[in-house]
Design an enzyme around this catalytic site. Structure first.
Site, PDB file in Angstrom:
ATOM      1  N   GLU A  53       0.834  -1.202   0.000  1.00 58.45           N
ATOM      2  CA  GLU A  53       0.000   0.000   0.000  1.00 58.45           C
ATOM      3  C   GLU A  53       0.874   1.261   0.000  1.00 58.45           C
ATOM      4  O   GLU A  53       0.556   2.260  -0.648  1.00 58.45           O
ATOM      5  CB  GLU A  53      -0.905   0.024   1.247  1.00 58.45           C
ATOM      6  N   ALA A  66      10.829 -37.089  -6.748  1.00 63.54           N
ATOM      7  CA  ALA A  66      11.116 -37.333  -8.166  1.00 63.54           C
ATOM      8  C   ALA A  66      11.095 -38.835  -8.371  1.00 63.54           C
ATOM      9  O   ALA A  66      11.699 -39.583  -7.602  1.00 63.54           O
ATOM     10  CB  ALA A  66      12.482 -36.768  -8.524  1.00 63.54           C
ATOM     11  N   SER A  98      20.534 -41.311  -6.717  1.00 60.29           N
ATOM     12  CA  SER A  98      19.231 -40.749  -7.095  1.00 60.29           C
ATOM     13  C   SER A  98      19.347 -39.484  -7.928  1.00 60.29           C
ATOM     14  O   SER A  98      18.344 -38.937  -8.379  1.00 60.29           O
ATOM     15  CB  SER A  98      18.422 -40.432  -5.835  1.00 60.29           C
ATOM     16  N   TRP A 102      19.848 -36.772 -10.859  1.00 60.92           N
ATOM     17  CA  TRP A 102      19.598 -36.685 -12.293  1.00 60.92           C
ATOM     18  C   TRP A 102      18.571 -37.675 -12.815  1.00 60.92           C
ATOM     19  O   TRP A 102      18.695 -38.185 -13.919  1.00 60.92           O
ATOM     20  CB  TRP A 102      20.901 -36.818 -13.123  1.00 60.92           C
TER      21      TRP A 102
HETATM   22  N1  LIG Z   1      -1.754  -5.331   3.962  1.00 59.50           N
HETATM   23  C1  LIG Z   1      -0.446  -5.710   3.981  1.00 59.50           C
HETATM   24  N2  LIG Z   1       0.350  -5.308   2.978  1.00 59.50           N
HETATM   25  C2  LIG Z   1       1.600  -5.731   2.954  1.00 59.50           C
HETATM   26  O1  LIG Z   1       2.370  -5.368   1.920  1.00 59.50           O
HETATM   27  C3  LIG Z   1       2.103  -6.538   3.988  1.00 59.50           C
HETATM   28  N3  LIG Z   1       3.387  -6.974   3.974  1.00 59.50           N
HETATM   29  C4  LIG Z   1       1.235  -6.882   5.052  1.00 59.50           C
HETATM   30  N4  LIG Z   1       1.683  -7.620   6.102  1.00 59.50           N
HETATM   31  C5  LIG Z   1       1.039  -7.689   7.375  1.00 59.50           C
HETATM   32  O2  LIG Z   1       1.833  -6.993   8.327  1.00 59.50           O
HETATM   33  C6  LIG Z   1       2.687  -7.934   9.014  1.00 59.50           C
HETATM   34  C7  LIG Z   1       4.112  -7.541   8.867  1.00 59.50           C
HETATM   35  O3  LIG Z   1       4.283  -6.239   9.330  1.00 59.50           O
HETATM   36  P1  LIG Z   1       5.728  -5.542   9.244  1.00 59.50           P
HETATM   37  O4  LIG Z   1       6.251  -5.734   7.845  1.00 59.50           O
HETATM   38  O5  LIG Z   1       6.596  -6.188  10.269  1.00 59.50           O
HETATM   39  O6  LIG Z   1       5.455  -4.107   9.553  1.00 59.50           O
HETATM   40  C8  LIG Z   1       2.410  -9.296   8.413  1.00 59.50           C
HETATM   41  O7  LIG Z   1       2.474 -10.311   9.398  1.00 59.50           O
HETATM   42  C9  LIG Z   1       0.988  -9.104   7.880  1.00 59.50           C
HETATM   43  O8  LIG Z   1       0.062  -9.209   8.916  1.00 59.50           O
HETATM   44  N5  LIG Z   1      -0.034  -6.472   5.007  1.00 59.50           N
HETATM   45 ZN   LIG Z   2       0.724  -2.699   6.081  1.00 60.73          ZN
END
Ligand SMILES: Nc1nc(O)c(N)c(N[C@@H]2O[C@H](COP(=O)(O)O)[C@@H](O)[C@H]2O)n1
Ligand SMILES: [Zn+2]
Length: 372
Positions: free
Chosen positions: A54, A156, A170, A172
């Site tokens: 985001e 495999a 095993s 290859w």
């Molecule tokens: N909504 C969302 N967008 C992302 O890009 C995310 N990586 C996550 N992750 C959520 O936040 C936790 C990790 O938080 P930090 O990176 O340590 O701040 C992860 O466990 C998800 O719950 N969510």
């Molecule tokens: Zn987030």
């Protein structure tokens, strides 16, 4: 759900998939910001500790985020982890609608992100392309919901269902395309795990080899920056420290042997983890719980018939990846799994979910059929 909601979420999922090889322990997430029918920002999460999807998308959108809709493959977070909450960033940027594919199973979020957005007057919709989003983060979701990682067993075999010659030889069986596919399975995993018998027989290193991945430069670099933890299950510490597996870099050895040997391993940069078990066998469930506690989402088991059979017998396997080579290895060669079954009724029920040619070999993906 409108057609355009579907299309923008599909694009967000496409972006999220770029994180396949690098986000663990975090989930793979993509985001698209749309205003007046135009994408004004997009992004994906690349690596834990770096900005979430985001935030990348908001940065790209700038002022154009005001009054826009954000499509996110996972509920925006509401907690302070390694990075601040994305829900707050979306509110501050003036986003007026958020479409999420699925709720975040992380108990620290679990609906609170969407609630915070709603409380700020933002229109919220969930469940758009939810099945696809869940499939992409099946390991993360399983770890958050059960405390266990997703376990994928790679095997495999020849057309007559054999994995190795009686001598243990095993390597290859399969061709280069199948080996590249296995490299990508390793690269997407948090942990690649094997047993003493396999390492003693074929000198496996279980490493990710960048030149064999067949990915572009950007994803290869990310995968290299976040290699899986290599784990050896060696109940009686039979594999010598001179083995190629130990020479290839730091590893974790799970054992039930006494901790007296710990220093020998530590001096060489490895970790020895004592997991109590019985008759010289490590308790596999306890080991998986420990790996999940360390953030492992997906564990790839590349083991011989005994260890792979033990994971299967204990009901710990979520997915089998079977590579089938156009060869017969003969009746003295080793079977695929050590599964002593007496009656058909005892045979574990499986569902084939994918089957495709990979070079000259075939790949079959099967999952336990829990419904039967
Ligand atoms: N909504 C969302 N967008 C992302 O890009 C995310 N990586 C996550 N992750 C959520 O936040 C936790 C990790 O938080 P930090 O990176 O340590 O701040 C992860 O466990 C998800 O719950 N969510
Ligand atoms: Zn987030």
């Amino acid at each position: 759900m409108s057609n355009s909601d579907h299309a923008y979420m599909a694009r967000a999922l496409e972006l999220a998939r770029k994180g396949l090889y690098s986000t663990h322990p975090n989930p793979r997430v993509g985001c698209v910001i749309v205003r007046d029918g135009k994408i004004v920002g997009d992004g994906w999460h690349a690596k834990a500790g770096e900005p979430h999807a985001e935030v990348h998308a908001l940065r790209q959108a700038g002022d154009k985020a005001r009054g826009a809709t954000a499509y996110v493959t996972l509920e925006p977070c509401s907690h302070h982890g390694r990075t601040p909450p994305c829900a707050d960033a979306l509110i501050a940027a003036g986003i007026t609608r958020v479409v999420a594919a699925m709720q975040d199973p992380n108990p620290e979020v679990a609906g609170r992100g969407l609630l915070r957005l709603m409380n700020a007057g933002i229109a919220v919709q969930g469940g758009v392309l939810e099945a696809e989003a869940r499939a992409l983060n099946a390991g993360f979701t399983k770890r958050m919901e059960t405390g266990l990682p997703l376990v994928r067993v790679k095997l495999a075999m020849s057309l007559d269902g054999r994995t190795a010659m009686a001598s243990g030889e095993s390597q290859w069986i399969t061709g280069p395309a199948a080996r590249a596919a296995v490299q990508r399975l390793r690269a997407r995993s948090s942990v690649v795990l094997s047993g003493a018998d396999t390492l003693l027989a074929d000198g496996a290193r279980l490493t990710v080899r960048p030149d064999e991945l067949g990915l572009g430069a950007e994803l290869t670099a990310l995968a290299q920056a976040r290699p899986p933890l290599r784990v050896l299950i060696d109940g009686r510490l039979r594999v010598p420290l001179s083995a190629p597996f130990f020479q290839a870099g730091p590893a974790l050895v799970a054992t039930c042997a006494a901790a007296t040997s710990r220093c020998r391993y530590q001096d060489d940069g490895h970790e020895l983890l004592a997991i109590p078990g019985s008759s010289g066998h490590v308790d596999l469930r306890k080991l998986l719980l420990e790996l999940a506690a360390r953030g492992a989402n997906e564990v790839l088991v590349e083991a011989g018939p005994k260890l792979a059979g033990a994971f299967s017998r204990l009901g710990l396997v979520d997915e089998y990846q079977l590579f089938v080579a156009p060869k017969f290895l003969g009746s003295s060669a080793r079977p695929l799994l050590d599964l002593p079954l007496a009656r058909m009724a005892e045979a574990p029920a499986l569902k084939i979910v994918d089957m495709r040619a990979v070079g000259d070999d075939w790949r079959i993906v099967a999952v336990p059929d829990r419904a039967s």
